[in-house]
Design a protein around this motif. Structure first.
Motif, mmCIF file in Angstrom:
data_model
loop_
_atom_site.group_PDB
_atom_site.id
_atom_site.type_symbol
_atom_site.label_atom_id
_atom_site.label_comp_id
_atom_site.label_asym_id
_atom_site.label_seq_id
_atom_site.Cartn_x
_atom_site.Cartn_y
_atom_site.Cartn_z
ATOM 1 N N UNK A 158 -1.325 -2.592 -9.945
ATOM 2 C CA UNK A 158 -0.935 -2.666 -8.541
ATOM 3 C C UNK A 158 -2.147 -2.479 -7.629
ATOM 4 N N UNK A 159 -3.012 -1.545 -7.997
ATOM 5 C CA UNK A 159 -4.217 -1.289 -7.192
ATOM 6 C C UNK A 159 -5.164 -2.476 -7.247
ATOM 7 N N UNK A 160 -5.319 -3.054 -8.422
ATOM 8 C CA UNK A 160 -6.208 -4.209 -8.555
ATOM 9 C C UNK A 160 -5.724 -5.387 -7.716
ATOM 10 N N UNK A 208 11.387 -8.180 -20.670
ATOM 11 C CA UNK A 208 11.647 -8.120 -19.222
ATOM 12 C C UNK A 208 10.571 -8.847 -18.421
ATOM 13 N N UNK A 209 9.457 -9.143 -19.050
ATOM 14 C CA UNK A 209 8.366 -9.799 -18.356
ATOM 15 C C UNK A 209 7.442 -8.843 -17.624
ATOM 16 N N UNK A 210 7.844 -7.596 -17.520
ATOM 17 C CA UNK A 210 7.022 -6.584 -16.865
ATOM 18 C C UNK A 210 7.583 -5.222 -17.241
ATOM 19 N N UNK A 211 7.063 -4.183 -16.636
ATOM 20 C CA UNK A 211 7.517 -2.848 -17.021
ATOM 21 C C UNK A 211 7.349 -1.878 -15.881
ATOM 22 N N UNK A 212 8.234 -0.909 -15.841
ATOM 23 C CA UNK A 212 8.103 0.238 -14.954
ATOM 24 C C UNK A 212 7.797 -0.188 -13.524
ATOM 25 N N UNK A 213 6.756 0.397 -12.932
ATOM 26 C CA UNK A 213 6.449 0.137 -11.535
ATOM 27 C C UNK A 213 5.860 -1.254 -11.313
ATOM 28 N N UNK A 214 5.489 -1.937 -12.351
ATOM 29 C CA UNK A 214 5.016 -3.308 -12.184
ATOM 30 C C UNK A 214 6.169 -4.279 -12.053
ATOM 31 N N UNK A 215 7.381 -3.819 -12.306
ATOM 32 C CA UNK A 215 8.549 -4.689 -12.231
ATOM 33 C C UNK A 215 8.868 -4.991 -10.764
ATOM 34 N N UNK A 216 9.323 -6.203 -10.500
ATOM 35 C CA UNK A 216 9.606 -6.612 -9.146
ATOM 36 C C UNK A 216 10.682 -5.757 -8.485
ATOM 37 N N UNK A 217 11.685 -5.347 -9.237
ATOM 38 C CA UNK A 217 12.806 -4.579 -8.680
ATOM 39 C C UNK A 217 12.874 -3.174 -9.281
ATOM 40 N N UNK A 218 11.704 -2.525 -9.412
ATOM 41 C CA UNK A 218 11.678 -1.214 -10.062
ATOM 42 C C UNK A 218 12.466 -0.164 -9.287
ATOM 43 N N UNK A 219 12.591 -0.320 -7.953
ATOM 44 C CA UNK A 219 13.292 0.683 -7.158
ATOM 45 C C UNK A 219 14.794 0.712 -7.483
ATOM 46 N N UNK A 220 15.304 -0.389 -8.009
ATOM 47 C CA UNK A 220 16.729 -0.480 -8.298
ATOM 48 C C UNK A 220 17.044 0.152 -9.655
ATOM 49 N N UNK A 258 0.831 -1.198 0.000
ATOM 50 C CA UNK A 258 0.000 0.000 0.000
ATOM 51 C C UNK A 258 0.869 1.253 0.000
ATOM 52 N N UNK A 259 1.987 1.212 0.721
ATOM 53 C CA UNK A 259 2.913 2.343 0.702
ATOM 54 C C UNK A 259 3.427 2.588 -0.710
ATOM 55 N N UNK A 260 3.673 1.508 -1.423
ATOM 56 C CA UNK A 260 4.165 1.635 -2.789
ATOM 57 C C UNK A 260 3.128 2.273 -3.694
ATOM 58 N N UNK A 261 1.865 1.925 -3.492
ATOM 59 C CA UNK A 261 0.809 2.519 -4.307
ATOM 60 C C UNK A 261 0.779 4.039 -4.132
ATOM 61 N N UNK A 262 0.831 4.489 -2.873
ATOM 62 C CA UNK A 262 0.826 5.936 -2.626
ATOM 63 C C UNK A 262 2.083 6.583 -3.193
ATOM 64 N N UNK A 263 3.215 5.936 -3.005
ATOM 65 C CA UNK A 263 4.473 6.479 -3.518
ATOM 66 C C UNK A 263 4.444 6.589 -5.032
ATOM 67 N N UNK A 317 1.323 -10.300 -5.505
ATOM 68 C CA UNK A 317 2.153 -11.114 -6.382
ATOM 69 C C UNK A 317 2.613 -10.254 -7.555
ATOM 70 N N UNK A 318 3.892 -9.886 -7.563
ATOM 71 C CA UNK A 318 4.391 -8.972 -8.587
ATOM 72 C C UNK A 318 4.390 -9.607 -9.973
ATOM 73 N N UNK A 319 4.564 -10.910 -10.053
ATOM 74 C CA UNK A 319 4.513 -11.574 -11.362
ATOM 75 C C UNK A 319 3.111 -11.463 -11.971
ATOM 76 N N UNK A 320 2.097 -11.611 -11.124
ATOM 77 C CA UNK A 320 0.722 -11.474 -11.609
ATOM 78 C C UNK A 320 0.436 -10.033 -12.022
ATOM 79 N N UNK A 321 1.022 -9.083 -11.298
ATOM 80 C CA UNK A 321 0.851 -7.673 -11.657
ATOM 81 C C UNK A 321 1.460 -7.408 -13.033
#
Length: 261
Positions: A194-196, A248-260, A140-145, A210-214
């Motif tokens: 992410x919200x869903x 990559x299997x995902x993108x942007x903020x949906x990526x498991x390690x987007x903060x890196x 939830x913190x990530x969603x707001x961020x 589950x970030x893979x599902x996202x």
């Protein structure tokens, strides 16, 4: 009350029995100790009563601490239940905001400014962060961020685009501006996914995201994303972007390690 009774049985009573057993054993084994005990029985009795009183006093203090902790925990659970019950409304509003900002990014229709998340919904999300368990606080913190980051980027993109109030599929739109706007579209759609993913927590069916599902959800949404019936898949720039996303299997903020990144 049951915990207090259990404590009184286990600690003070056991302590007293142990003390009595020790005095009795000393009395039987060593006559000198026995004689001394007889001479000083008043002091021994006073010490025994003091120890007993201190044990019960400690039991009372610990019981008060436990009762205070239980009251605070009950209050936290009630606040969490109230916030969790309202969480679907906040998530639904957030998704509507993301959809509106996606459409605005695609069209730049200045006459139809996109809304922002209401203060009430932000407060609900904050309360869920404050009172929920650690395993859901990060999500939830990530969603707001992410929402705050995208709002800031959205404003910057509007400034950079200048007078580019033309739809994304306009033949005269610049490639650079198109890429910026398409990137913003992907980010807003990632926030939707992410919200869903948090609806499961709101319904009580899951306690994590589950970030893979996202990531899979994001790719599926982007495949069908369109502007008034015109699929973005028809745009070469968007197809290149989707190709990299699939790699990559995902993108942007949906990526498991987007903060890196």
């Amino acid at each position: 009350m049951s915990k207090l009774v259990k404590f009184l049985r286990n600690f003070p009573l056991g302590f007293c029995c142990g003390a009595i057993s020790t005095f009795t054993l000393c009395w039987v084994i060593d006559s000198a100790v026995a004689d001394q005990a007889i001479k000083n029985w008043t002091y021994l009795a006073t010490a025994f009563v003091s120890i007993l009183a201190a044990s019960f006093a400690m039991a009372g203090v610990l019981a008060t601490i436990e009762n205070t902790r239980r009251i605070a925990e009950d209050a936290r659970n009630r606040k969490l239940a109230a916030s969790r019950a309202s969480l679907p409304l906040a998530l639904s509003e957030l998704i509507d905001v993301c959809e509106a900002r996606t459409k605005f990014t695609l069209t730049y229709d200045i006459s139809n400014r996109p809304p922002s998340l209401s203060g009430n919904s932000i407060q609900i999300l904050r309360e869920c962060i404050e009172f929920s368990d650690l395993n859901i606080q990060d999500a939830i913190s990530e969603v707001i961020l992410v929402y705050q980051i995208l709002i800031s980027r959205d404003m910057s993109c509007h400034i950079e685009a200048g007078s580019g109030a033309i739809p994304i599929n306009h033949p005269e739109i610049g490639e650079g501006i198109k890429f910026i706007r398409l990137s913003a579209v992907v980010d807003w759609q990632a926030l939707i996914c992410l919200s869903m993913a948090l609806f499961g927590y709101a319904r009580g069916t899951s306690v994590t995201v589950d970030r893979d599902s996202v990531g899979a959800c994001l790719i599926e949404r982007l495949d069908w994303l369109n502007l008034d019936g015109w699929l973005l898949q028809n745009d070469p720039t968007f197809r290149k972007m989707m190709s990299k996303i699939r790699e990559r299997g995902c993108a942007s903020f949906a990526c498991r390690n987007w903060k890196i990144r």
